[in-house]
Scaffold this active site. Structure first.
Site, PDB file in Angstrom:
ATOM      1  N   HIS A 155       1.168  -1.374  -0.286  1.00  0.00           N
ATOM      2  CA  HIS A 155      -0.202   0.216  -0.023  1.00  0.00           C
ATOM      3  C   HIS A 155       0.806   1.279  -0.023  1.00  0.00           C
ATOM      4  O   HIS A 155       0.375   2.614  -0.294  1.00  0.00           O
ATOM      5  CB  HIS A 155      -0.792   0.210   1.055  1.00  0.00           C
ATOM      6  N   ASP A 358       3.269   9.292  -1.669  1.00  0.00           N
ATOM      7  CA  ASP A 358       2.593   8.630  -0.598  1.00  0.00           C
ATOM      8  C   ASP A 358       2.501   7.480  -1.484  1.00  0.00           C
ATOM      9  O   ASP A 358       2.368   7.500  -2.491  1.00  0.00           O
ATOM     10  CB  ASP A 358       0.944   9.365  -0.647  1.00  0.00           C
TER      11      ASP A 358
HETATM   12  P1  ADQ Z   1      -3.088   6.136   4.522  1.00  0.00           P
HETATM   13  O1  ADQ Z   1      -1.680   6.265   5.034  1.00  0.00           O
HETATM   14  O2  ADQ Z   1      -4.088   5.438   5.848  1.00  0.00           O
HETATM   15  O3  ADQ Z   1      -3.402   4.607   4.209  1.00  0.00           O
HETATM   16  P2  ADQ Z   1      -4.863   7.648   2.908  1.00  0.00           P
HETATM   17  O4  ADQ Z   1      -4.722   7.208   1.260  1.00  0.00           O
HETATM   18  O5  ADQ Z   1      -4.309   8.783   2.329  1.00  0.00           O
HETATM   19  O6  ADQ Z   1      -3.693   7.173   3.895  1.00  0.00           O
HETATM   20  O7  ADQ Z   1      -6.215   7.130   3.497  1.00  0.00           O
HETATM   21  C1  ADQ Z   1      -6.937   6.274   3.643  1.00  0.00           C
HETATM   22  C2  ADQ Z   1      -8.215   6.351   4.590  1.00  0.00           C
HETATM   23  O8  ADQ Z   1      -8.391   6.832   6.017  1.00  0.00           O
HETATM   24  C3  ADQ Z   1      -8.924   7.247   3.999  1.00  0.00           C
HETATM   25  O9  ADQ Z   1      -9.938   6.751   3.835  1.00  0.00           O
HETATM   26  C4  ADQ Z   1      -9.209   8.392   4.693  1.00  0.00           C
HETATM   27  O10 ADQ Z   1     -10.512   9.056   4.604  1.00  0.00           O
HETATM   28  C5  ADQ Z   1      -9.528   8.018   6.182  1.00  0.00           C
HETATM   29  N1  ADQ Z   1      -8.239   9.179   6.806  1.00  0.00           N
HETATM   30  C6  ADQ Z   1      -7.243   9.942   6.150  1.00  0.00           C
HETATM   31  N2  ADQ Z   1      -7.357  10.357   7.382  1.00  0.00           N
HETATM   32  C7  ADQ Z   1      -8.588  10.829   8.059  1.00  0.00           C
HETATM   33  C8  ADQ Z   1      -9.050  11.532   9.226  1.00  0.00           C
HETATM   34  N3  ADQ Z   1      -8.058  12.429   9.868  1.00  0.00           N
HETATM   35  N4  ADQ Z   1      -9.895  11.307   9.654  1.00  0.00           N
HETATM   36  C9  ADQ Z   1     -11.108   9.748   9.347  1.00  0.00           C
HETATM   37  N5  ADQ Z   1     -10.530   9.088   7.946  1.00  0.00           N
HETATM   38  C10 ADQ Z   1      -9.070   9.626   7.627  1.00  0.00           C
HETATM   39  C11 ADQ Z   1      -2.010   4.038   3.284  1.00  0.00           C
HETATM   40  C12 ADQ Z   1      -1.070   4.595   2.285  1.00  0.00           C
HETATM   41  C13 ADQ Z   1      -1.825   4.968   1.389  1.00  0.00           C
HETATM   42  C14 ADQ Z   1      -2.941   4.246   0.526  1.00  0.00           C
HETATM   43  C15 ADQ Z   1      -3.870   3.699   1.838  1.00  0.00           C
HETATM   44  C16 ADQ Z   1      -4.878   3.059   0.798  1.00  0.00           C
HETATM   45  O11 ADQ Z   1      -0.622   5.089   3.040  1.00  0.00           O
HETATM   46  O12 ADQ Z   1      -0.876   5.651  -0.249  1.00  0.00           O
HETATM   47  O13 ADQ Z   1      -3.452   5.454  -1.105  1.00  0.00           O
HETATM   48  O14 ADQ Z   1      -2.340   3.078   2.430  1.00  0.00           O
HETATM   49  O15 ADQ Z   1      -3.846   1.508   0.401  1.00  0.00           O
END
Ligand code: ADQ
Length: 492
Positions: A155, A358
């Site tokens: 991921h 990311d």
């Molecule tokens: P994350 O680093 O967690 O995931 P991201 O893809 O931005 O990053 O977010 C994942 C989920 O978390 C989204 O559905 C988002 O809405 C939710 N989220 C983020 N911040 C939030 C907040 N402040 N409050 C509530 N919900 C929140 C990792 C990788 C990413 C990749 C994902 C999926 O780092 O690059 O996109 O996995 O593969």
């Protein structure tokens, strides 16, 4: 057709609470259809962990927990996974914190996960391992004689080979990846980095069919950009936005886990610079930046540092520009429910998605999905998010370039409705077709075709990489032309 066995660091909850969003939504359909089992760490840690899985039955699929000890939680999870692999895979050698007990704990836990899984396996099962905490699982399973197709999805991004070499076990990790049949990555840039790493670390040979030959077997490496339930998210945003009035100012929004990879201090500085510039003075009192950033991984020093840094920056900006009637920046340090987030996205004029590096960044896709197609907001997106390879009609920025980011905020706020609609339509159409269901289907079809003799009908790693690079170059050219014509127009 055999069952689907998903292995990830955290399994969904046994009662289904918290299923909304994320991987559960992505995989539930396949797990139900194929009959499935999802294996993850028990959220509770143990002094003396059992070596057996505890299985729970849910209506849609089964969940099995492996147990980890208190010490392994420190050394495997917070240690090797989150203080070594996470920073390195995000290009932050400076933040790597290596302690001697971390690496043995990582391989020990992965070996135990593999051993506990074997008694539950049937010969026609397909195994799909998720993410950097569990890279060695396939190699451990192979050592135990498992012949089933085993896929992996990473991921997070893949760093370049020089960065990965900072991890003493970089060759062992690469060998671990090569034990899979299909390694799925988020973006073309990751595919090209991993091919390079495999060649240098373990002398892998790139075959004409696009697979890599290593130690007498073949592994395929390809990009499968993860996505969201686009139409479902859009409906949720419509519902949520109808329940609360739009704000009386232009809202800029940022939604991230509080992580140093997300570029939050640079984003705050860009907003500060935007406020500082004389040509943007008329926005004072008419704009507000809402940043939602709940804490994660408390106890890892780098996370405590970033938290303090942001609190200081938010205080500095509000102190310098705020008035009795206006708070320029609103900073919420806790998670918000998905439905509420969806409504906030829809009521925002601009999203700031500016990570330094990311894997994908699903917030970018959620923001696009949530918009009102007749009056959409503008996505400002880092060129270092995997999403930038797909959402080419966003305003792409270099998050380190504070001046460019500040100017992009002004450009987004001043953008005409016609341009906003055109840009949004391009991005929305892309994610409506390439949604999470398409991601799961494409990955599993490719995995089914990857085991044993290679099937030449599937798109190879190289084909995919070249196609994505070609379309990326074309998208960037379009973006530049568009930006150029707009700035030329504004100067005339
Ligand atoms: P994350 O680093 O967690 O995931 P991201 O893809 O931005 O990053 O977010 C994942 C989920 O978390 C989204 O559905 C988002 O809405 C939710 N989220 C983020 N911040 C939030 C907040 N402040 N409050 C509530 N919900 C929140 C990792 C990788 C990413 C990749 C994902 C999926 O780092 O690059 O996109 O996995 O593969």
């Amino acid at each position: 057709m055999g069952r689907l066995i998903v292995v990830s660091n955290r399994a969904p909850s046994v009662d289904g609470a918290g299923d909304a969003g994320g991987l559960v939504v992505a995989l539930r359909g396949s797990l139900e259809e194929m009959g499935g089992l999802w294996i993850g760490a028990n959220p509770q840690t143990y002094e003396q962990p059992s070596t057996e899985l505890t299985v729970h039955h849910r209506a849609d699929f089964d969940i099995a927990h492996f147990q980890i000890s208190d010490a392994d939680q420190e050394d495997y999870y917070l240690g090797y996974a989150n203080s070594v692999l996470w920073p390195i895979f995000h290009g932050r050698v400076d933040l790597m914190e290596m302690q001697t007990q971390f690496s043995p704990a990582y391989w020990r836990v992965n070996k135990r996960v593999a051993e506990s899984l074997v008694p539950h396996l049937k010969p026609d099962d397909t195994i799909w391992v998720q993410d950097y905490q569990l890279i060695p699982v396939a190699r451990e399973l192979r050592k135990l004689g498992v012949k089933n197709p085993i896929g992996f999805f990473l991921h997070i991004p893949v760093p370049d080979v020089q960065t990965l070499r900072a991890v003493p076990e970089w060759k062992k990790l690469t060998r671990g990846l090569c034990a899979y049949d299909l390694v799925g990555l988020q973006a073309a840039r990751d595919v090209s980095n991993l091919i390079d790493i495999c060649q240098r670390a373990v002398g892998a040979e790139l075959l004409p069919n696009g697979a890599m030959a290593v130690e007498g077997r073949q592994v395929r490496i390809a990009a499968f950009p993860i996505s969201i339930d686009t139409k479902g998210f859009r409906k949720m945003a419509q519902r949520a936005a109808a329940e609360r009035p739009a704000p009386p100012f232009a809202r800029l929004i940022g939604v991230d886990r509080l992580d140093y990879s997300k570029g939050l201090p640079q984003r705050f500085e860009a907003y500060e610079r935007f406020l500082e510039k004389p040509e943007n003075q008329h926005w004072h009192g008419r704009v507000q930046f809402l940043q939602v950033a709940p804490p994660t991984r408390a106890g890892v020093d780098a996370y405590d540092d970033i938290r303090h840094q942001l609190e200081a920056l938010a205080g500095r900006i509000n102190g310098a520009y705020g008035t009795v009637d206006w708070t320029p920046i609103q900073y919420i340090h806790r998670p918000l429910p998905r439905e509420e987030l969806a409504g906030l996205y829809r009521h925002s004029r601009v999203a700031l998605v500016t990570p330094l590096f990311d894997g994908m960044n699903l917030v970018a896709k959620e923001f696009v999905a949530a918009q009102d197609e007749d009056d959409p907001g503008v996505l400002i997106l880092s060129q270092f998010a995997g999403a930038a390879e797909e959402l080419k009609s966003a305003l792409l920025v270099n998050p380190h370039d504070i001046e460019q980011c500040a100017d992009s905020i002004a450009e987004a706020l001043n953008m005409s409705a016609a341009t906003r609609i055109r840009r949004h339509t391009l991005s929305y159409d892309h994610i409506a077709t390439n949604d999470i269901a398409a991601w799961t289907r494409t990955y599993l079809e490719n995995l089914a075709n990857s085991g044993g003799e290679q099937d030449r009908s599937i798109e190879t790693a190289i084909d995919r990489m070249l196609n994505m690079e070609r379309s990326m170059a074309q998208g960037l050219a379009e973006h530049r032309a568009d930006t150029f014509s707009q700035s030329t127009r504004s100067k005339l």
